[in-house]
Design a protein around this motif. Structure first.
Motif, PDB file in Angstrom:
ATOM      1  N   GLU A 256       0.826  -1.204   0.000  1.00 21.36           N
ATOM      2  CA  GLU A 256       0.000   0.000   0.000  1.00 21.36           C
ATOM      3  C   GLU A 256       0.866   1.261   0.000  1.00 21.36           C
ATOM      4  O   GLU A 256       0.550   2.247  -0.657  1.00 21.36           O
ATOM      5  N   SER A 257       1.952   1.212   0.725  1.00 19.87           N
ATOM      6  CA  SER A 257       2.838   2.374   0.821  1.00 19.87           C
ATOM      7  C   SER A 257       3.598   2.615  -0.475  1.00 19.87           C
ATOM      8  O   SER A 257       3.762   3.745  -0.924  1.00 19.87           O
ATOM      9  N   GLY A 258       4.071   1.527  -1.089  1.00 19.40           N
ATOM     10  CA  GLY A 258       4.816   1.643  -2.334  1.00 19.40           C
ATOM     11  C   GLY A 258       6.227   2.140  -2.121  1.00 19.40           C
ATOM     12  O   GLY A 258       6.611   2.521  -1.008  1.00 19.40           O
ATOM     13  N   PRO A 259       7.045   2.153  -3.177  1.00 18.24           N
ATOM     14  CA  PRO A 259       8.440   2.591  -3.049  1.00 18.24           C
ATOM     15  C   PRO A 259       8.527   4.083  -2.774  1.00 18.24           C
ATOM     16  O   PRO A 259       7.602   4.837  -3.093  1.00 18.24           O
ATOM     17  N   ILE A 260       9.644   4.521  -2.183  1.00 11.44           N
ATOM     18  CA  ILE A 260       9.812   5.954  -1.961  1.00 11.44           C
ATOM     19  C   ILE A 260      10.159   6.616  -3.293  1.00 11.44           C
ATOM     20  O   ILE A 260      10.733   5.997  -4.190  1.00 11.44           O
ATOM     21  N   GLY A 262      11.763   9.113  -6.146  1.00 13.91           N
ATOM     22  CA  GLY A 262      13.075   9.639  -6.487  1.00 13.91           C
ATOM     23  C   GLY A 262      13.866   8.660  -7.334  1.00 13.91           C
ATOM     24  O   GLY A 262      13.570   7.462  -7.360  1.00 13.91           O
ATOM     25  N   GLU A 263      14.882   9.162  -8.015  1.00 14.65           N
ATOM     26  CA  GLU A 263      15.677   8.326  -8.915  1.00 14.65           C
ATOM     27  C   GLU A 263      17.169   8.424  -8.630  1.00 14.65           C
ATOM     28  O   GLU A 263      17.990   8.024  -9.452  1.00 14.65           O
ATOM     29  N   THR A 264      17.531   8.929  -7.460  1.00 11.42           N
ATOM     30  CA  THR A 264      18.947   8.987  -7.112  1.00 11.42           C
ATOM     31  C   THR A 264      19.443   7.578  -6.789  1.00 11.42           C
ATOM     32  O   THR A 264      18.658   6.701  -6.420  1.00 11.42           O
ATOM     33  N   PRO A 265      20.753   7.330  -6.906  1.00  8.39           N
ATOM     34  CA  PRO A 265      21.296   6.013  -6.540  1.00  8.39           C
ATOM     35  C   PRO A 265      20.931   5.610  -5.111  1.00  8.39           C
ATOM     36  O   PRO A 265      20.661   4.434  -4.845  1.00  8.39           O
ATOM     37  N   GLU A 266      20.913   6.581  -4.184  1.00  6.15           N
ATOM     38  CA  GLU A 266      20.571   6.306  -2.788  1.00  6.15           C
ATOM     39  C   GLU A 266      19.152   5.750  -2.669  1.00  6.15           C
ATOM     40  O   GLU A 266      18.917   4.756  -1.972  1.00  6.15           O
ATOM     41  N   ILE A 267      18.206   6.372  -3.349  1.00  4.77           N
ATOM     42  CA  ILE A 267      16.811   5.952  -3.274  1.00  4.77           C
ATOM     43  C   ILE A 267      16.592   4.640  -4.027  1.00  4.77           C
ATOM     44  O   ILE A 267      15.879   3.743  -3.550  1.00  4.77           O
ATOM     45  N   GLU A 268      17.189   4.516  -5.197  1.00  3.54           N
ATOM     46  CA  GLU A 268      17.028   3.286  -5.976  1.00  3.54           C
ATOM     47  C   GLU A 268      17.580   2.082  -5.228  1.00  3.54           C
ATOM     48  O   GLU A 268      16.991   0.996  -5.261  1.00  3.54           O
ATOM     49  N   GLU A 269      18.699   2.259  -4.536  1.00  8.21           N
ATOM     50  CA  GLU A 269      19.270   1.161  -3.762  1.00  8.21           C
ATOM     51  C   GLU A 269      18.358   0.779  -2.602  1.00  8.21           C
ATOM     52  O   GLU A 269      18.153  -0.403  -2.324  1.00  8.21           O
ATOM     53  N   PHE A 270      17.809   1.777  -1.921  1.00  7.27           N
ATOM     54  CA  PHE A 270      16.909   1.500  -0.802  1.00  7.27           C
ATOM     55  C   PHE A 270      15.674   0.749  -1.275  1.00  7.27           C
ATOM     56  O   PHE A 270      15.256  -0.250  -0.677  1.00  7.27           O
ATOM     57  N   ASN A 271      15.051   1.218  -2.352  1.00 10.75           N
ATOM     58  CA  ASN A 271      13.858   0.551  -2.886  1.00 10.75           C
ATOM     59  C   ASN A 271      14.164  -0.883  -3.304  1.00 10.75           C
ATOM     60  O   ASN A 271      13.342  -1.787  -3.105  1.00 10.75           O
ATOM     61  N   SER A 272      15.337  -1.095  -3.866  1.00 16.36           N
ATOM     62  CA  SER A 272      15.736  -2.444  -4.283  1.00 16.36           C
ATOM     63  C   SER A 272      15.859  -3.369  -3.077  1.00 16.36           C
ATOM     64  O   SER A 272      15.434  -4.536  -3.124  1.00 16.36           O
ATOM     65  N   ILE A 273      16.438  -2.879  -1.988  1.00 28.01           N
ATOM     66  CA  ILE A 273      16.586  -3.694  -0.775  1.00 28.01           C
ATOM     67  C   ILE A 273      15.217  -4.039  -0.205  1.00 28.01           C
ATOM     68  O   ILE A 273      14.942  -5.198   0.142  1.00 28.01           O
ATOM     69  N   MET A 274      14.336  -3.048  -0.130  1.00 32.60           N
ATOM     70  CA  MET A 274      13.002  -3.291   0.430  1.00 32.60           C
ATOM     71  C   MET A 274      12.232  -4.294  -0.424  1.00 32.60           C
ATOM     72  O   MET A 274      11.588  -5.213   0.099  1.00 32.60           O
ATOM     73  N   ASP A 275      12.292  -4.135  -1.737  1.00 31.03           N
ATOM     74  CA  ASP A 275      11.601  -5.079  -2.625  1.00 31.03           C
ATOM     75  C   ASP A 275      12.157  -6.487  -2.448  1.00 31.03           C
ATOM     76  O   ASP A 275      11.409  -7.472  -2.443  1.00 31.03           O
ATOM     77  N   PHE A 276      13.468  -6.594  -2.302  1.00 28.51           N
ATOM     78  CA  PHE A 276      14.097  -7.903  -2.125  1.00 28.51           C
ATOM     79  C   PHE A 276      13.645  -8.556  -0.822  1.00 28.51           C
ATOM     80  O   PHE A 276      13.378  -9.759  -0.782  1.00 28.51           O
ATOM     81  N   LEU A 277      13.553  -7.782   0.247  1.00 24.65           N
ATOM     82  CA  LEU A 277      13.158  -8.334   1.542  1.00 24.65           C
ATOM     83  C   LEU A 277      11.739  -8.919   1.503  1.00 24.65           C
ATOM     84  O   LEU A 277      11.441  -9.876   2.221  1.00 24.65           O
ATOM     85  N   TYR A 278      10.888  -8.354   0.684  1.00 28.19           N
ATOM     86  CA  TYR A 278       9.518  -8.855   0.579  1.00 28.19           C
ATOM     87  C   TYR A 278       9.321  -9.839  -0.573  1.00 28.19           C
ATOM     88  O   TYR A 278       8.235 -10.406  -0.725  1.00 28.19           O
TER      89      TYR A 278
END
Length: 288
Positions: A256-260, A262-278
């Motif tokens: 429901e919350s969805g990814p944060i 932004g398209e910076t490397p910092e944000i893309e890396e965070f979204n990738s980790i969160m997606d992987f965990l789920y």
């Protein structure tokens, strides 16, 4: 990450987690064997290893790269999962696999999850991106606790880590554990301001000096703030229960919350980790 792509491993992770956690009647031996395979995928992500490169937890080259990370949480988790996973994959271990064996392996799996987040927040300071903190707070409490406990050991003056760690303790364990943690660090927390100097100046600027100082004085230090927050959240939990305690109860909130944004490397890396965990996790509604 240049070499690792979550989508590449989606079908494999779905199968491994299904057989490890969702398959009715799965044996303990089979569960541990599947977690070992799954851990190899996690190691691929941690080390950014290409799909065509062979990975086994006991490989000396893999062990060397893990040791280079210089993180005992990571290296100890790999050792436990590899040792028990190997025994449950081969036929030398003939004794019954106990609930304690399962617990040790799952706890080590949680430590691998935590390492992914620890590694990220060692690069990007925890609390600087409030959207990332909000998304992080959707994770199961035990994962948040393991991550924040490690980060607190390295960054004991980070007030966002202190605040979120005390709340993670409350939700992963109970109010007594959270209060004990706070009381054991009372002297340090009392001399730690509850807001940064920049935030204090911003409050005074927006609210005026008199009212701004009044706002700040309600919780002048991290001890007062943590106790206040623990009591408020504990009361809410007592009335309404915990929103979620594991991936299966948290995943709907995450979707429901969805990814944060932004398209910076910092944000893309965070979204990738969160997606992987789920990745591969199912909600209780899907399992019913």
């Amino acid at each position: 990450m240049a070499n690792f792509n979550n989508e590449t491993y989606e079908a494999l992770v779905d199968d491994l987690l299904n057989d490890a956690f969702y398959l009715e009647g799965a044996s303990r031996r089979g569960t541990i064997a599947k977690i070992r395979q799954y851990a190899e995928v996690i190691v691929r992500k941690i080390l950014d290893i290409p799909r065509k490169t062979k990975v086994t937890l006991g490989d000396k080259r893999i062990i060397a790269k893990i040791e280079e990370k210089n993180n005992p949480l990571l290296s100890d988790a790999i050792k436990v999962i590899n040792k028990m996973g190997s025994k449950c994959t081969h036929t030398q271990l003939t004794r019954e696999i106990t609930p304690e064996d399962i617990e040790a392996v799952i706890n080590s799996l949680f430590n691998l999850y935590a390492y992914l987040l620890i590694d990220y927040f060692e690069k990007y300071e925890f609390g600087k991106n409030l959207e990332a903190v909000r998304q992080f707070s959707i994770l199961p409490p035990i994962i948040r606790y393991l991550t924040l406990d490690y980060l607190y050991g390295k960054y004991p003056d980070n007030i966002m880590i202190i605040d979120k760690l005390s709340l993670a303790l409350l939700k992963a364990l109970n109010k007594e554990a959270a209060i004990q943690w706070i009381e054991e660090r009372k002297e340090k927390l009392i001399i730690t301001p509850s807001i940064t100097k920049e935030a204090e100046e911003d409050i005074i600027k927006k609210a005026g000096k008199e009212f701004g100082l009044l706002i700040i004085s309600t919780a002048p230090n991290m001890y007062n703030l943590c106790v206040e927050r623990i009591n408020l959240v504990a009361e809410d939990i007592s009335k309404n229960g915990k929103l979620y305690i594991d991936f299966e109860s948290a995943i709907d909130y995450y979707k429901e919350s969805g990814p944060i944004s932004g398209e910076t490397p910092e944000i893309e890396e965070f979204n990738s980790i969160m997606d992987f965990l789920y990745l591969g996790r199912k909600s209780y509604s899907e399992l019913s």
